[in-house]
Design a protein around this motif. Structure first.
Motif, short mmCIF file in Angstrom:
data_model
loop_
_atom_site.label_atom_id
_atom_site.label_comp_id
_atom_site.label_asym_id
_atom_site.label_seq_id
_atom_site.Cartn_x
_atom_site.Cartn_y
_atom_site.Cartn_z
N UNK A 85 2.93 8.07 1.49
CA UNK A 85 4.44 7.09 2.34
C UNK A 85 4.60 5.91 1.43
N UNK A 86 5.01 5.35 0.89
CA UNK A 86 5.39 3.42 0.63
C UNK A 86 5.44 3.08 1.86
N UNK B 75 6.86 2.62 7.08
CA UNK B 75 7.03 3.76 6.65
C UNK B 75 8.61 3.49 5.76
N UNK B 76 8.62 2.60 4.48
CA UNK B 76 10.05 2.87 3.80
C UNK B 76 9.92 4.45 3.38
N UNK B 77 9.57 4.91 2.88
CA UNK B 77 9.66 6.04 2.50
C UNK B 77 9.02 6.94 2.01
N UNK B 78 9.65 8.55 1.83
CA UNK B 78 8.34 9.34 1.44
C UNK B 78 7.93 10.68 0.26
N UNK B 79 7.47 10.16 -0.69
CA UNK B 79 7.11 10.56 -1.90
C UNK B 79 7.19 12.28 -1.83
N UNK B 80 7.43 13.49 -2.78
CA UNK B 80 6.84 15.00 -2.48
C UNK B 80 5.32 14.57 -3.51
N UNK C 56 0.74 -0.50 0.13
CA UNK C 56 -0.66 0.25 -0.40
C UNK C 56 1.25 0.94 0.08
N UNK C 57 0.43 2.80 -0.49
CA UNK C 57 0.71 3.73 -0.41
C UNK C 57 -0.46 4.39 0.90
N UNK C 58 0.11 5.47 1.52
CA UNK C 58 -1.18 5.99 2.21
C UNK C 58 -0.40 7.65 1.81
N UNK C 59 -1.43 8.49 1.03
CA UNK C 59 -2.06 9.94 1.38
C UNK C 59 -1.23 10.01 2.83
N UNK C 60 -0.27 11.05 3.08
CA UNK C 60 0.58 11.73 3.99
C UNK C 60 -0.32 13.29 4.47
#
Length: 385
Positions: A218-219, A226-231, A191-195
């Motif tokens: 968030x990946x 959480x493995x990382x955040x995407x801008x 999953x990815x989640x909007x942050x």
């Protein structure tokens, strides 16, 4: 006649002996929850906060526009061993029965993801019939989820309504609690989640207030860590490749810094394909583009320039998306569902890979291709001078 009266008397006595609806609750005895916050608490406990609407205080814009007023809602919190324990403590603090079937979203604090097992929430979400599993799941970065619920909003009644509308108006879909449960239990997708991030915004010349808005995605891995955040830019590209975006926009620099071109993107879709070799995958993104602004010297009424613009747009999107794909692959989680595709395409090969797919996904060569059709260049050709 006397026999009829006797029968009616017996029927009346039987009806009076039947049990009534002793647990029936009138609408004015219910507390409608619009948002729930989940935060980490000490000693392994969980803190639950519910944003409860106050119906008597809600006013339409024709009555003065009380959007964002603290009088429209209240936030009640409690700590407990699990969700039910904390919720029961909240129930003891208010005079109405809590009702979650109208809930818009569940916000989870970043600290909870890092220190506790998010999957423990699934039992409450799936077992309790009061949960509709249609509420959106959001991550709150850098702050507690409770802080987010307590924020006012300049245009909406509260922060929960605002966040839900923000996702909808930007064409983002598929981030419900039901989707999170399915993706976290799946073997071939993550999953990815909007942050959300809270930042100070200047409403007018006199005041500056905090507001929460979607800042990226968030990946997550198999264990929902959480493995990382995407801008914002990487997020729009990733969501397109995942297949959870309907439309969007992009502004790209033209060759040799000769201005920029801006497009509205619609009918966004994606397709995964692999041949006989499952370690070589092609992910193709498709869509339609409409030119809305052009600060270059190109005359878009010339068909040669139109073809060149479409080609350049595809090359630019393809290269940028490849960088985002490579970045996520380095983290490991397959948020694109490529594993699910390979499960169906190469089932025998998949059996040897699924046990540690987060690690094996890093070794898959995924090539991104773009097939964007330029549908319109606007009502003018060259720039108006």
């Amino acid at each position: 006649m006397s026999r009829l009266i006797r029968y009616l008397g017996i029927v009346s006595m039987l009806l009076m002996s039947l049990p009534g609806c002793t647990d029936f609750v009138e609408p004015n005895q219910l507390a409608y929850i619009l948002g729930t916050a989940v935060d980490h608490a000490e000693d392994g406990e969980i803190e639950i906060s519910n944003q409860i609407v106050i119906p008597s205080q809600l006013k339409g814009s024709g009555q003065g526009g009380e959007s964002g007023s603290e009088d429209n809602y209240l936030v009640v919190s409690a700590k407990g061993k699990d969700v039910f324990d904390a919720t029961q403590k909240i129930q003891s603090k208010i005079s109405r029965r809590l009702m979650t079937s109208h809930r818009i979203l569940i916000a989870i604090g970043e600290e909870y993801f890092r220190k506790q097992e998010v999957s423990k929430l699934f039992d409450k979400l799936g077992r309790d019939p009061a949960n509709n599993l249609r509420d959106t799941i959001l991550l709150v970065r850098g702050s507690s989820a409770k802080d987010f619920l307590m924020l006012q909003h300049p245009m909406e009644y509260n922060s929960s309504v605002a966040a839900g509308k923000e996702l909808h108006i930007n064409g983002l879909k598929g981030f419900t609690s039901r989707e999170l449960v399915i993706e976290s239990l799946s073997e071939g997708t993550r999953p990815v989640l909007p942050f959300l991030q809270i930042q100070e915004v200047k409403y007018n010349s006199k005041s500056k207030k905090p507001i929460a808005s979607v800042a990226g995605f968030a990946v997550m891995d198999k264990q929902l860590k959480i493995k990382g955040f995407l801008n914002a830019t990487e997020s729009s590209q990733a969501i397109w490749m995942i297949g959870k975006g309907n439309y969007g926009g992009i502004t790209i620099p033209w060759k040799k810094d000769e201005g920029v071109v801006s497009f509205r993107l619609t009918h966004q879709s994606r397709r995964v394909h692999a041949g006989n070799d499952p370690t070589h995958v092609v992910l193709t993104v498709a869509g339609q583009a409409y030119l809305l602004e052009n600060t270059t010297s190109l005359d878009m009424s010339d068909s040669v320039n139109m073809i060149a613009t479409q080609k350049y747009l595809n090359e630019y999107i393809q290269n940028e998306m490849q960088l985002t794909m490579n970045k996520i692959q380095q983290w490991g989680p397959d948020v694109f569902g490529i594993g699910e595709y390979l499960h169906r395409k190469h089932p025998i090969w998949w059996k040897t890979q699924k046990a540690d797919w987060d690690a094996n996904f890093k070794n898959i060569e995924v090539k991104v291709k773009a097939t964007i059709q330029l549908r319109s260049t606007g009502v003018t050709g060259a720039q108006l001078k």
